[in-house]
Every structure is written in C-alpha cells, then in structure tokens.
Design an enzyme around this catalytic site. Structure first.
Site, PDB file in Angstrom:
ATOM      1  N   LEU A   1     -11.844  13.540 -12.246  1.00  0.00           N
ATOM      2  CA  LEU A   1     -11.958  12.908 -13.560  1.00  0.00           C
ATOM      3  C   LEU A   1     -13.121  13.467 -14.367  1.00  0.00           C
ATOM      4  CD1 LEU A   1     -11.325   9.154 -12.622  1.00  0.00           C
ATOM      5  CD2 LEU A   1      -9.704  10.787 -13.595  1.00  0.00           C
TER       6      LEU A   1
ATOM      7  N   THR B   1     -16.794  12.641 -10.315  1.00  0.00           N
ATOM      8  CA  THR B   1     -15.972  11.437 -10.384  1.00  0.00           C
ATOM      9  C   THR B   1     -14.519  11.816 -10.126  1.00  0.00           C
ATOM     10  OG1 THR B   1     -17.502  10.550 -12.037  1.00  0.00           O
ATOM     11  CG2 THR B   1     -15.414   9.396 -11.755  1.00  0.00           C
TER      12      THR B   1
ATOM     13  N   LYS C   1     -17.028   7.762  -7.175  1.00  0.00           N
ATOM     14  CA  LYS C   1     -18.128   8.553  -7.750  1.00  0.00           C
ATOM     15  C   LYS C   1     -18.996   9.076  -6.609  1.00  0.00           C
ATOM     16  CE  LYS C   1     -19.781   7.290 -11.670  1.00  0.00           C
ATOM     17  NZ  LYS C   1     -19.459   8.449 -12.545  1.00  0.00           N
TER      18      LYS C   1
ATOM     19  N   ASP D   1     -26.423   2.617 -19.660  1.00  0.00           N
ATOM     20  CA  ASP D   1     -25.562   3.723 -20.120  1.00  0.00           C
ATOM     21  C   ASP D   1     -24.447   3.191 -21.015  1.00  0.00           C
ATOM     22  OD1 ASP D   1     -24.768   6.303 -20.420  1.00  0.00           O
ATOM     23  OD2 ASP D   1     -23.888   6.537 -18.427  1.00  0.00           O
TER      24      ASP D   1
END
Length: 684
Positions: free
Chosen positions: A16, A24, A40, A139
C-alpha cells in the site's frame, strides 16, 4: 518478504505504501478466510541491544494504548495485534473499506461553509475522545481520515504515536506545527493540523498546493495569511480557523472542546438569525395574532441554552493558566466558584494556579474542596499530594498519592509523585520501586528514568544509574539534564574524559547550563588545564554575576597554581554577595596562610567556625595556624574537634590526618610543630 507468513499467519496481498523506515501492506490472515487487514512494518534505526530494549518497551506501550482507543470508539481504526520479528516491529490494523478524505478535499474545489463545519464537528468529537485519554494523534491529514463505506462516518486512522517510537518527526511537515517538529507535541498540535486541513478545504487547494500555504506568512507576526475576497467564508468561521493555526501554541485553542463549542455557537447563531427572519415575516403577515403564535413557535424551536457564565469563566481561567497568567486565572476561577459553588474542576484548577504561585496552603485547601465535591477525582488527590510535599507534610502526601493510585492504577504520574516523596522520607527502596512502576506504565517517561538514575547514583549503584541516563538520552537525545547527571556519575567512576563529553553535550543543548560549566571547569582544573577551567568559570559569571559558587571554584582554581592574590579577590567577591558563606572564609584563610599572613588566616578560620560551629575543615585549618604560632594547646583542641567531626561524617582519611597532627604535637616541642602543609579546602 512474501516468501513466508509474518507472525506465522499474515500473508501479504499488496504493497500500500513504501517509505524509508516504514512499509504498509494489505494482508490476509490465513486462519480467517477472505479476511483483510492493514499491516505496518517499522524498521528501527539501530540494532543496538540497549536501544532495541527501550524501543521494544515503548512500542508495546504505544500499541497497547492505540489498541484500547480502537476498542472504545467506533470511529477510530482498530489495532488487531502487534508483534516483533527479526528485530523489526509490526502492527496489524483494521482494514476500512471507504475513501480517504483527500477525495472530498484537496480536489481544487472549495467546500461550502456548512460542509466544512459538519466535517470539523465530526472529527473534533473524535479528537476530544482521544485527547481525554492522554493521546495525541500527531499525524492529522486528509489521507488519515477515512469516509467509511458501511455507514458514511469518518474514521481516524494511522496514529503517529506508534510510528514516532521508531522515527523522530512526521514526514508531512505541511500539517505539523513548530512545537511538534521540535519534538514537543501538544494536544493542540492536532488542532493546528486539522486547521490546515480546514483552510485548504475552504480555499479549494490541491494536494501540491498545501506546502505553499505555510509559506504565506505575515512578515511581522509569522501567522498564515490565507483569506481573500475570493474565498467565501464568514468572519466568525475565519476567526475560528485562524485561532486553530496560531503559530504560538499558547495562543492557539488549547482543547478540542473549545473549538467544538465555538463551532456549535456559530451554528446556533445562524439558527437564531434564521428565526429572526421568520419572526419579521410572521409579524408582517399576521400582526398581533402572529406575535402570539410566534411566541409559542419560538419557545418550541429555541436552540440549546448557551453555556453558563460559570463555565465561560472556568474556560477563560484555563486559557489564562495555560498561558502562564496564574493570578488572572485565579480571579476567573474564583468568579466561577462564586457562581457555581459545586464546581469541583474550578477548585482543582485554582489550586493548580495557587501551586504555581507558591501558595501551597491555598493550593492544598482548594484540592481538599475538590475532593469533598468529587471523592473519586484521582487528580485532586495527586494535586493535594504535591502541595503537601511542598509544605513538608510527606506522610500525608504519601497517603494522597496512594489514594490517587487506588483510583487510577495506570497513571504513571501518581507513582512518580509518590517516588519523590519517598526520597524525602529516606525510603530509597520504595522510591526506586515507584519510579520503576511509573516507567512500566509509561516506558518513555524520561523524568522517572532521570530521578531513578539520580537516586541510584547517590546510592553508588553507578552502572544502573548510567543505564537510566542512557535510557533518557535514547528517548530524547536533547535532554541536557540526562547528560549532566551521567557526567556526575562518570566522575564518580573516575571516567573524567567521558564526564567532560557529557558536560559538553549538556552545554551544547543548553548554553546557559551553569552547573555543567562548573563541573567541567573543576575537571579541567584537576587535570591542570588552566585556561580551559578559567574559561568555564568566567562563562558562568558572564551568565550570572551573582553565582557565588563560581567565585569559590575559580578561587580554588587560582589557588591551585599559586595565584593566591587572585584567589583572595574571588573569595572577597563571594563574601560581598553572602557575608555568611563559611566556605569562602575557610578558603580565603588558606590563601592568607600560603602568603604567610597567619593572623588574617586565623581570623578567617575563626569567622567560618562562628558561622558554622561544626565546620570540621575550619577547625583543622585553624589548628595548623595555631601550631605554627606555637599555640600547642589550642592547636590540639582544634585538631581533636576536627577529628571528632571527620569521624562522625565517615571521612576516614581526614580523621587520620587530624590524629596524626595531634600525635605530632603531643610528641614534639611547640616550636617544632609547624609544618609546610596547606589548609583543607571546600567547594560550594
């Protein structure tokens, strides 16, 4: 990586995202057919065993926290599991079918104001939940907010708290405020990031235009300039967005609840305006009868009651407290209490403000009242514990910290506070136990490592102390106190070069770290590096002309290479600042003695003894002078007093010196007792 199952069960379906230290993947659980998860991978920057040990503890702590958040809130991505394999860390998270917010904003088309407000309200509700549990997302950006396909709700994903265990900082700097980029994230750092998202959405920016937004700044204030005539936004929403992205976090909204409140008041205001327009229309159409009807209708459709004056005053007080205006905060909390005498939070916060101003009696009283109003408030016991600590009521403080722990066993700060108090009660074992518990609950708790390390150093558990200071530096390489404390421990281990490096690191981080200059100067002096030592002592006095210890230590340094006149000048300066400084008199007496001025030396030693009747060094040194002038009886009396004091303090070598002087005097004629020896010195 595809050649085996991760953790013995997860098979990679597709990549990903790929970054420098994180990867990821979309994976399936081979034990659950047709399952999909997001995995992850986090690669530590070092395979050093000590570093890995610290990272492992931090990773487990952060992952557990994130796991709990997902379990407790339906709009937070669930963390399924976490594990370590081949010195790399992995987290497995819920896969959420849906679209990232980037498909609703950052498409070059501005959102309507009502759309943006709706978006902000939903995200802020989630942030309130997150922040109340002591977590900062770190984030916030459109890619980390998913519009879930199943129910069309927004879901917060990809918290930075786990990733920042491995890497320092977040790559998407356009959403990150200054305090976070400097390693000091606050709860309102998330508010800043969300504010940038909101401004980009109302402006209709595209992804590649975000970075330029932060460069559009007022030259004087540094604040972002984004609004112009082409952007359709009301003044009130513009004001809210500007406050969300203030450069100085102290001037920003402090809590997500405050932003929510202002946005809800904004929507209520628009609702009131709509009703006012309806009222005018009804009056024109219906006359007096319309007024009666409208009265009923207005009562029925009345928006929620505005927040009370007590609540407003409380929030004003919180804002002033966070800005360091403690006296003003007290005034607001006092007014809030007058309007609502049952407001436990106002008592608690006012107590905090009194504590900051050093009024510990009033702080204790307010915390006590908060406890009466809410006996289950663990934080009130914790606050009162600190007030009792400052008042010297250590046993009572222990009782409060213990009660706080009973109410919340997973709060590391409660253990930390109790640990500090055990030190005052000289129960070092319990203190170390509490600092260790605080670290177990919060593995990145640098203050707990630091205090445990200081205590271990004092107990001469030096290797364990160094491990604690290493842990602090591993978590925060810019912690000057950890380098300084490690330097002290290195000196005790006779590792003086290592100590100099640590003191130098502390000074590089904090150029005004006086104690680090002082201790480095002492090592340079002991090693005969005259210039370097002098520079360090001079630097201290440039920073603070009234720092007495710098004069004392520079005087000792000058004395060491025979500059007795210069040493006396330094001791004179110290005594001008504090005429009761016994060490300055004692050391000045030594300089006079070396210059042959026995009368002045005797006067200084006597003055030191007058200030401190148990001053062992001054008795010993006066004994030397008395021996030189033939006062055998007086000299023996002084050496006997010094020997007794040395023995009581466990100073074996000095005790032997005093006994030797006594023996020499008792076995020789008075005129032969004078010997070419220097007086004993003391550093402040």
């Amino acid at each position: 990586m595809n050649s085996h199952l991760l953790d013995g069960r997860y098979r990679i379906l597709t990549v990903l995202n790929t970054e420098e230290v994180t990867q990821t993947y979309l994976v399936e659980d081979t034990s659950l057919p047709n399952s999909k998860f997001v995995l992850k991978q986090l690669r530590p920057p070092s395979n050093n065993p000590q570093t890995l040990k610290i990272l492992r503890q931090l990773f487990a702590s952060k992952a557990t926290t994130l796991q709990q958040l997902g379990q407790e809130h339906n709009q937070i991505q669930k963390l399924v599991t976490y594990f370590e394999e081949k010195e790399e860390f992995y987290i497995v998270q819920e896969y959420i079918p849906g679209n990232p917010l980037t498909e609703e904003v950052l498409q070059g088309k501005p959102l309507r104001e009502d759309q943006l407000i709706s978006l902000l309200l939903e995200i802020l509700e989630i942030l309130v939940f997150v922040h109340v549990r002591g977590v900062i997302h770190r984030d916030i950006k459109p890619a980390n907010i998913i519009r879930r396909q199943s129910d069309n709700k927004l879901v917060l994903v990809d918290f930075g708290i786990v990733k920042e265990v491995i890497i320092t900082g977040i790559e998407n700097s356009e959403y990150v405020p200054d305090e976070q980029s400097h390693g000091n994230p606050k709860y309102n750092s998330d508010i800043y990031a969300l504010g940038i998202v909101a401004i980009a959405a109302i402006m209709g920016l595209q992804t590649n235009e975000i970075s330029s937004l932060k460069n559009q700044k007022n030259q004087l204030t540094g604040e972002i300039i984004w609004h112009n005539k082409t952007i359709e936004v009301t003044k009130k929403l513009e004001k809210i967005l500007n406050k969300m992205v203030r450069l100085n976090y102290r001037k920003r909204y402090q809590y997500a609840t405050e932003v929510l409140e202002d946005l809800k008041q904004l929507t209520n205001h628009e609702y009131d305006q709509q009703k006012q327009n309806q009222k005018k229309l009804w009056l024109m159409l219906s006359g007096i009868a319309g007024c009666i009807t409208l009265g009923i209708g207005t009562w029925f459709f009345q928006p929620p009651k505005p927040i009370s004056n007590a609540q407003k005053l409380y929030k004003q007080g919180v804002s002033k407290y966070e800005g360091g205006k403690f006296q003003e905060a007290i005034e607001d909390f006092t007014q809030a209490i007058e309007l609502d005498s049952q407001n436990a939070l106002a008592y608690n916060r006012r107590g905090d403000a009194f504590y900051r101003l050093g009024d510990y009696q009033k702080a204790q009283a307010d915390s006590s009242q908060a406890i009466v109003l809410n006996p289950q408030d663990a934080n009130a016991y914790y606050d009162r514990g600190f007030s009792l600590y400052e008042l010297g009521k250590y046993k009572e403080a222990i009782a409060d910290y213990t009660q706080a722990i009973k109410l919340d066993v997973k709060n590391p700060f409660f253990y930390y506070g109790r640990g500090l108090t055990w030190i005052k009660l000289k129960d070092n074992k319990k203190a170390i136990g509490d600092f260790s518990k605080a670290i177990a609950v919060k593995p990145d708790y640098t203050e707990a490592y630091l205090q445990r390390g200081i205590l271990r150093r004092r107990l001469k558990l030096r290797q364990a102390a160094i491990q604690d200071f290493d842990a602090v530096i591993g978590i925060n390489p810019n912690d000057a106190k950890a380098y300084y404390q490690r330097g002290l421990t290195q000196v005790a281990n006779q590792q003086k070069d290592a100590a100099i490096k640590d003191y130098t690191n502390a000074i590089n981080i904090n150029p005004k770290y006086i104690e680090a200059y002082l201790n480095r100067g002492d090592i340079y002096s002991d090693q005969g590096e005259q210039l370097e030592a002098t520079e360090d002592y001079n630097k201290i006095l440039q920073i603070n002309r009234k720092f007495i210890a710098a004069y004392i230590h520079r005087g000792l340094h000058r004395f060491s290479f025979g500059d007795y006149k210069g040493a006396i000048e330094d001791y004179n300066q110290a005594l001008e600042l504090n005429s009761k400084d016994a060490a300055a008199y004692n050391n000045r007496g030594n300089a006079y003695l070396e210059m042959g001025n026995k009368k002045a030396a005797n006067e200084d030693y006597s003055q030191a003894i007058a200030i401190n009747s148990n001053y062992d060094l001054a008795y010993y040194n006066r004994g030397i002078v008395r021996a030189r002038v033939g006062n055998k009886k007086g000299a023996i009396k002084d050496f006997q007093k010094a020997a007794k004091l040395f023995q009581r303090k466990g100073e074996k070598d000095s005790y032997k010196d005093a006994q030797k002087e006594i023996a020499n005097l008792q076995n020789s004629a008075p005129l032969k007792t004078t010997r070419a020896i220097s007086g004993k010195r003391e550093k402040n």
